[in-house]
Design an enzyme around this catalytic site. Structure first.
Site, PDB file in Angstrom:
ATOM      1  N   CYS A 248       0.822  -1.206   0.000  1.00 24.29           N
ATOM      2  CA  CYS A 248       0.000   0.000   0.000  1.00 24.29           C
ATOM      3  C   CYS A 248       0.861   1.263   0.000  1.00 24.29           C
ATOM      4  O   CYS A 248       0.370   2.338  -0.374  1.00 24.29           O
ATOM      5  CB  CYS A 248      -0.954  -0.005   1.185  1.00 24.29           C
ATOM      6  SG  CYS A 248      -0.184  -0.332   2.776  1.00 24.29           S
ATOM      7  N   HIS A 249       2.127   1.148   0.360  1.00 25.29           N
ATOM      8  CA  HIS A 249       3.009   2.324   0.346  1.00 25.29           C
ATOM      9  C   HIS A 249       3.284   2.804  -1.072  1.00 25.29           C
ATOM     10  O   HIS A 249       3.752   3.920  -1.271  1.00 25.29           O
ATOM     11  CB  HIS A 249       4.326   2.011   1.056  1.00 25.29           C
ATOM     12  CG  HIS A 249       5.085   0.863   0.470  1.00 25.29           C
ATOM     13  ND1 HIS A 249       4.803  -0.457   0.776  1.00 25.29           N
ATOM     14  CD2 HIS A 249       6.131   0.830  -0.396  1.00 25.29           C
ATOM     15  CE1 HIS A 249       5.634  -1.253   0.121  1.00 25.29           C
ATOM     16  NE2 HIS A 249       6.438  -0.497  -0.600  1.00 25.29           N
TER      17      HIS A 249
END
Length: 281
Positions: A248-249
Protein backbone atom coordinates in the site's frame (compact mmCIF):
# COMPACT_ATOMS: atom_id res chain seq x y z
CA UNK A 1 14.36 -13.07 14.64
CA UNK A 2 17.08 -12.63 17.18
CA UNK A 3 19.29 -10.44 15.02
CA UNK A 4 18.31 -6.82 15.65
CA UNK A 5 20.67 -5.39 13.01
CA UNK A 6 17.90 -4.49 10.57
CA UNK A 7 15.92 -2.71 13.26
CA UNK A 8 19.00 -0.76 14.22
CA UNK A 9 19.44 0.31 10.61
CA UNK A 10 15.85 1.53 10.47
CA UNK A 11 16.29 3.51 13.68
CA UNK A 12 19.35 5.19 12.15
CA UNK A 13 17.42 5.95 8.99
CA UNK A 14 14.45 7.30 10.93
CA UNK A 15 16.75 9.77 12.70
CA UNK A 16 18.28 10.70 9.36
CA UNK A 17 14.83 11.51 7.93
CA UNK A 18 14.24 14.05 10.69
CA UNK A 19 17.68 15.58 10.23
CA UNK A 20 17.27 15.85 6.45
CA UNK A 21 13.87 17.49 6.93
CA UNK A 22 15.45 20.00 9.30
CA UNK A 23 18.66 20.63 7.35
CA UNK A 24 17.50 20.22 3.76
CA UNK A 25 18.50 17.76 1.08
CA UNK A 26 21.79 19.59 0.49
CA UNK A 27 23.02 18.77 3.98
CA UNK A 28 26.58 17.47 3.59
CA UNK A 29 27.66 13.96 4.50
CA UNK A 30 30.00 15.39 7.15
CA UNK A 31 27.22 17.43 8.75
CA UNK A 32 24.71 14.60 8.60
CA UNK A 33 27.08 11.98 10.03
CA UNK A 34 28.17 14.39 12.78
CA UNK A 35 24.54 15.03 13.72
CA UNK A 36 24.03 11.26 13.80
CA UNK A 37 27.00 10.89 16.14
CA UNK A 38 29.00 8.82 13.65
CA UNK A 39 32.12 9.23 11.59
CA UNK A 40 31.48 9.88 7.88
CA UNK A 41 33.16 6.57 7.01
CA UNK A 42 30.98 4.56 9.41
CA UNK A 43 27.83 6.33 8.29
CA UNK A 44 28.73 5.67 4.65
CA UNK A 45 29.34 1.96 5.30
CA UNK A 46 26.12 1.59 7.27
CA UNK A 47 23.89 3.15 4.65
CA UNK A 48 25.58 1.52 1.69
CA UNK A 49 25.18 -1.88 3.34
CA UNK A 50 21.49 -1.31 4.13
CA UNK A 51 20.34 0.68 1.12
CA UNK A 52 22.73 -0.47 -1.58
CA UNK A 53 23.63 3.10 -2.54
CA UNK A 54 25.65 5.93 -1.01
CA UNK A 55 24.18 8.10 1.76
CA UNK A 56 24.14 11.07 -0.61
CA UNK A 57 22.05 9.19 -3.16
CA UNK A 58 19.83 7.74 -0.46
CA UNK A 59 19.34 11.23 0.93
CA UNK A 60 17.63 12.19 -2.34
CA UNK A 61 15.17 9.33 -1.92
CA UNK A 62 14.26 10.50 1.58
CA UNK A 63 13.38 14.05 0.60
CA UNK A 64 9.76 15.12 0.59
CA UNK A 65 9.96 15.94 -3.13
CA UNK A 66 10.89 12.38 -4.04
CA UNK A 67 7.22 11.40 -4.18
CA UNK A 68 6.64 13.68 -7.17
CA UNK A 69 9.75 12.34 -8.89
CA UNK A 70 8.49 8.81 -8.40
CA UNK A 71 5.08 9.64 -9.80
CA UNK A 72 6.63 11.34 -12.83
CA UNK A 73 9.34 8.80 -13.62
CA UNK A 74 8.10 5.53 -12.14
CA UNK A 75 4.32 5.63 -12.51
CA UNK A 76 2.74 2.37 -13.62
CA UNK A 77 -0.67 1.68 -15.06
CA UNK A 78 -2.10 -1.50 -13.64
CA UNK A 79 -3.13 -2.70 -17.10
CA UNK A 80 0.51 -3.13 -18.06
CA UNK A 81 1.89 -4.16 -14.66
CA UNK A 82 2.91 -7.77 -14.18
CA UNK A 83 -0.13 -9.77 -13.10
CA UNK A 84 1.39 -10.52 -9.69
CA UNK A 85 3.29 -7.28 -9.29
CA UNK A 86 6.72 -8.88 -9.54
CA UNK A 87 9.33 -8.07 -12.17
CA UNK A 88 11.57 -11.09 -11.67
CA UNK A 89 14.61 -8.83 -11.84
CA UNK A 90 16.21 -10.20 -8.70
CA UNK A 91 15.54 -7.12 -6.58
CA UNK A 92 15.40 -7.96 -2.90
CA UNK A 93 11.67 -7.43 -2.53
CA UNK A 94 10.56 -8.92 -5.85
CA UNK A 95 9.30 -11.99 -4.02
CA UNK A 96 7.08 -14.65 -5.50
CA UNK A 97 3.79 -14.39 -3.64
CA UNK A 98 0.81 -16.69 -3.67
CA UNK A 99 -2.37 -15.44 -2.13
CA UNK A 100 -5.83 -16.54 -1.21
CA UNK A 101 -8.81 -14.50 0.00
CA UNK A 102 -11.32 -15.33 2.68
CA UNK A 103 -14.87 -15.83 1.41
CA UNK A 104 -17.37 -12.99 2.08
CA UNK A 105 -19.34 -15.27 4.40
CA UNK A 106 -16.30 -16.13 6.48
CA UNK A 107 -15.23 -12.49 6.53
CA UNK A 108 -18.59 -11.54 8.05
CA UNK A 109 -17.85 -13.83 11.01
CA UNK A 110 -14.97 -11.50 12.00
CA UNK A 111 -12.51 -14.32 12.53
CA UNK A 112 -14.86 -16.76 14.27
CA UNK A 113 -13.47 -20.29 14.04
CA UNK A 114 -10.11 -19.00 12.83
CA UNK A 115 -6.81 -19.54 14.62
CA UNK A 116 -4.36 -16.69 14.06
CA UNK A 117 -0.75 -17.14 15.10
CA UNK A 118 1.31 -14.04 15.88
CA UNK A 119 4.75 -12.88 16.92
CA UNK A 120 7.14 -9.94 16.96
CA UNK A 121 9.95 -9.84 14.40
CA UNK A 122 12.71 -7.46 13.50
CA UNK A 123 12.41 -6.04 9.98
CA UNK A 124 14.25 -3.60 7.73
CA UNK A 125 11.74 -1.00 8.98
CA UNK A 126 11.90 -1.61 12.70
CA UNK A 127 9.94 -3.92 14.97
CA UNK A 128 6.98 -5.56 13.26
CA UNK A 129 4.00 -7.60 14.39
CA UNK A 130 3.28 -10.50 12.04
CA UNK A 131 0.09 -12.59 12.12
CA UNK A 132 -0.89 -15.59 10.05
CA UNK A 133 -3.26 -18.51 9.68
CA UNK A 134 -2.58 -22.00 8.37
CA UNK A 135 -3.03 -20.52 4.88
CA UNK A 136 -0.52 -17.69 5.11
CA UNK A 137 0.38 -14.29 6.50
CA UNK A 138 -2.75 -12.21 7.22
CA UNK A 139 -1.21 -9.24 9.01
CA UNK A 140 1.98 -7.20 9.21
CA UNK A 141 2.11 -4.01 11.25
CA UNK A 142 5.08 -1.73 11.93
CA UNK A 143 5.45 -0.43 15.46
CA UNK A 144 8.24 2.15 15.04
CA UNK A 145 5.84 5.10 14.94
CA UNK A 146 2.71 3.73 16.63
CA UNK A 147 4.21 1.67 19.46
CA UNK A 148 3.75 -2.01 20.26
CA UNK A 149 0.49 -1.79 22.22
CA UNK A 150 -1.30 0.28 19.59
CA UNK A 151 -0.03 -1.98 16.81
CA UNK A 152 -1.35 -5.08 18.57
CA UNK A 153 -4.70 -3.48 19.30
CA UNK A 154 -4.99 -2.27 15.71
CA UNK A 155 -4.28 -5.61 14.02
CA UNK A 156 -6.08 -7.86 16.46
CA UNK A 157 -9.22 -5.70 16.49
CA UNK A 158 -9.75 -6.63 12.84
CA UNK A 159 -10.48 -10.25 13.84
CA UNK A 160 -12.17 -9.91 17.25
CA UNK A 161 -13.65 -13.42 17.22
CA UNK A 162 -10.48 -15.26 16.22
CA UNK A 163 -8.43 -17.51 18.49
CA UNK A 164 -5.10 -15.68 18.89
CA UNK A 165 -2.03 -17.80 19.61
CA UNK A 166 1.45 -16.38 20.17
CA UNK A 167 3.72 -18.65 18.11
CA UNK A 168 6.54 -16.85 16.27
CA UNK A 169 8.21 -20.13 15.30
CA UNK A 170 5.15 -21.11 13.24
CA UNK A 171 5.50 -17.87 11.27
CA UNK A 172 9.30 -17.67 11.12
CA UNK A 173 9.89 -19.38 7.71
CA UNK A 174 7.39 -17.04 6.03
CA UNK A 175 8.84 -14.00 7.78
CA UNK A 176 12.37 -14.94 6.70
CA UNK A 177 11.14 -15.20 3.13
CA UNK A 178 9.39 -11.84 3.39
CA UNK A 179 12.18 -9.83 5.01
CA UNK A 180 15.35 -11.73 4.20
CA UNK A 181 14.76 -13.50 0.91
CA UNK A 182 18.38 -14.56 0.54
CA UNK A 183 18.12 -16.56 3.80
CA UNK A 184 14.78 -18.20 3.06
CA UNK A 185 14.55 -21.93 2.53
CA UNK A 186 11.50 -21.81 0.28
CA UNK A 187 10.49 -19.60 -2.58
CA UNK A 188 6.91 -18.56 -1.89
CA UNK A 189 5.38 -16.28 0.70
CA UNK A 190 1.70 -17.19 1.20
CA UNK A 191 -0.66 -14.31 1.90
CA UNK A 192 -4.18 -14.85 3.26
CA UNK A 193 -6.33 -11.76 2.73
CA UNK A 194 -9.14 -11.14 5.19
CA UNK A 195 -11.33 -8.29 3.97
CA UNK A 196 -14.49 -7.17 2.21
CA UNK A 197 -14.98 -7.79 -1.50
CA UNK A 198 -13.94 -4.21 -2.37
CA UNK A 199 -10.93 -4.30 -0.07
CA UNK A 200 -9.67 -7.54 -1.61
CA UNK A 201 -10.01 -6.10 -5.14
CA UNK A 202 -7.95 -3.10 -4.07
CA UNK A 203 -5.32 -5.24 -2.32
CA UNK A 204 -5.00 -7.47 -5.39
CA UNK A 205 -4.43 -4.34 -7.47
CA UNK A 206 -1.72 -3.19 -5.06
CA UNK A 207 0.13 -6.46 -5.58
CA UNK A 208 0.35 -5.71 -9.31
CA UNK A 209 2.56 -2.66 -8.68
CA UNK A 210 6.21 -3.67 -9.22
CA UNK A 211 8.84 -2.82 -6.64
CA UNK A 212 10.38 0.60 -7.29
CA UNK A 213 7.23 1.88 -9.05
CA UNK A 214 4.12 3.68 -7.82
CA UNK A 215 0.57 4.36 -8.88
CA UNK A 216 -2.34 6.57 -7.77
CA UNK A 217 -5.55 5.93 -5.89
CA UNK A 218 -7.42 7.04 -9.02
CA UNK A 219 -5.54 4.51 -11.15
CA UNK A 220 -6.41 1.73 -8.72
CA UNK A 221 -10.08 2.75 -8.78
CA UNK A 222 -10.05 2.66 -12.57
CA UNK A 223 -8.32 -0.72 -12.66
CA UNK A 224 -10.98 -2.36 -10.47
CA UNK A 225 -13.76 -1.01 -12.69
CA UNK A 226 -14.99 1.74 -10.39
CA UNK A 227 -13.24 4.98 -11.40
CA UNK A 228 -15.42 7.18 -9.18
CA UNK A 229 -14.59 5.24 -6.02
CA UNK A 230 -11.31 7.03 -5.32
CA UNK A 231 -12.22 7.81 -1.71
CA UNK A 232 -13.38 4.24 -1.05
CA UNK A 233 -10.18 2.96 -2.63
CA UNK A 234 -8.14 5.23 -0.38
CA UNK A 235 -9.94 3.82 2.66
CA UNK A 236 -9.32 0.25 1.49
CA UNK A 237 -5.65 1.01 0.91
CA UNK A 238 -5.43 2.37 4.45
CA UNK A 239 -7.08 -0.76 5.84
CA UNK A 240 -4.57 -3.10 4.21
CA UNK A 241 -3.53 -5.42 7.05
CA UNK A 242 -0.47 -6.93 5.34
CA UNK A 243 2.03 -4.09 5.02
CA UNK A 244 5.08 -4.56 2.77
CA UNK A 245 3.83 -7.74 1.07
CA UNK A 246 0.65 -6.00 -0.06
CA UNK A 247 2.45 -2.75 -0.96
CA UNK A 248 0.00 0.00 0.00
CA UNK A 249 3.01 2.32 0.35
CA UNK A 250 3.22 2.38 -3.49
CA UNK A 251 -0.17 4.16 -3.77
CA UNK A 252 0.00 7.94 -3.92
CA UNK A 253 -2.16 10.97 -4.56
CA UNK A 254 -2.57 12.13 -8.14
CA UNK A 255 -1.04 15.46 -7.12
CA UNK A 256 2.22 13.74 -6.26
CA UNK A 257 1.66 13.88 -2.52
CA UNK A 258 2.50 10.86 -0.43
CA UNK A 259 -1.01 10.47 0.89
CA UNK A 260 -1.49 8.76 4.22
CA UNK A 261 0.06 5.64 5.64
CA UNK A 262 -1.50 3.59 8.40
CA UNK A 263 1.76 2.94 10.25
CA UNK A 264 3.13 6.48 9.94
CA UNK A 265 4.41 8.58 7.04
CA UNK A 266 8.09 8.24 8.07
CA UNK A 267 7.72 4.48 7.55
CA UNK A 268 6.14 5.04 4.12
CA UNK A 269 8.97 7.34 3.09
CA UNK A 270 11.49 4.79 4.31
CA UNK A 271 9.77 1.99 2.38
CA UNK A 272 9.75 4.00 -0.85
CA UNK A 273 13.34 5.15 -0.39
CA UNK A 274 14.48 1.59 0.32
CA UNK A 275 12.79 0.24 -2.80
CA UNK A 276 14.06 3.08 -4.98
CA UNK A 277 17.59 2.44 -3.78
CA UNK A 278 17.32 -1.30 -4.35
CA UNK A 279 15.90 -0.72 -7.82
CA UNK A 280 18.84 1.51 -8.71
CA UNK A 281 21.38 -0.89 -7.22
Amino acid sequence: MNDMTEGYHYNVMRRAIDLIDQGGENMSLDDLSKAMGMSPAHFQRLFTRWAGVSPKRFQQYLTLGHAKVLLHDHFTTLDTANSVGLSGSGRLHDLFLRWEAMSPGDYAKRGEGLTIYWGWFDSPFGLSLVAGTEKGICGIGFAAETGTEATMEDLFSRWPNANLVEDPMFLRPWVLAAYQAEQADHDKVPVFMIGSALQIKVWEALMRIPSGEVTTYAEIARSIGNPRAVRAVGTAVGRNPVSWLIPCHRAMRKSGGLGGYHWGLPVKRALLAYESARAEA
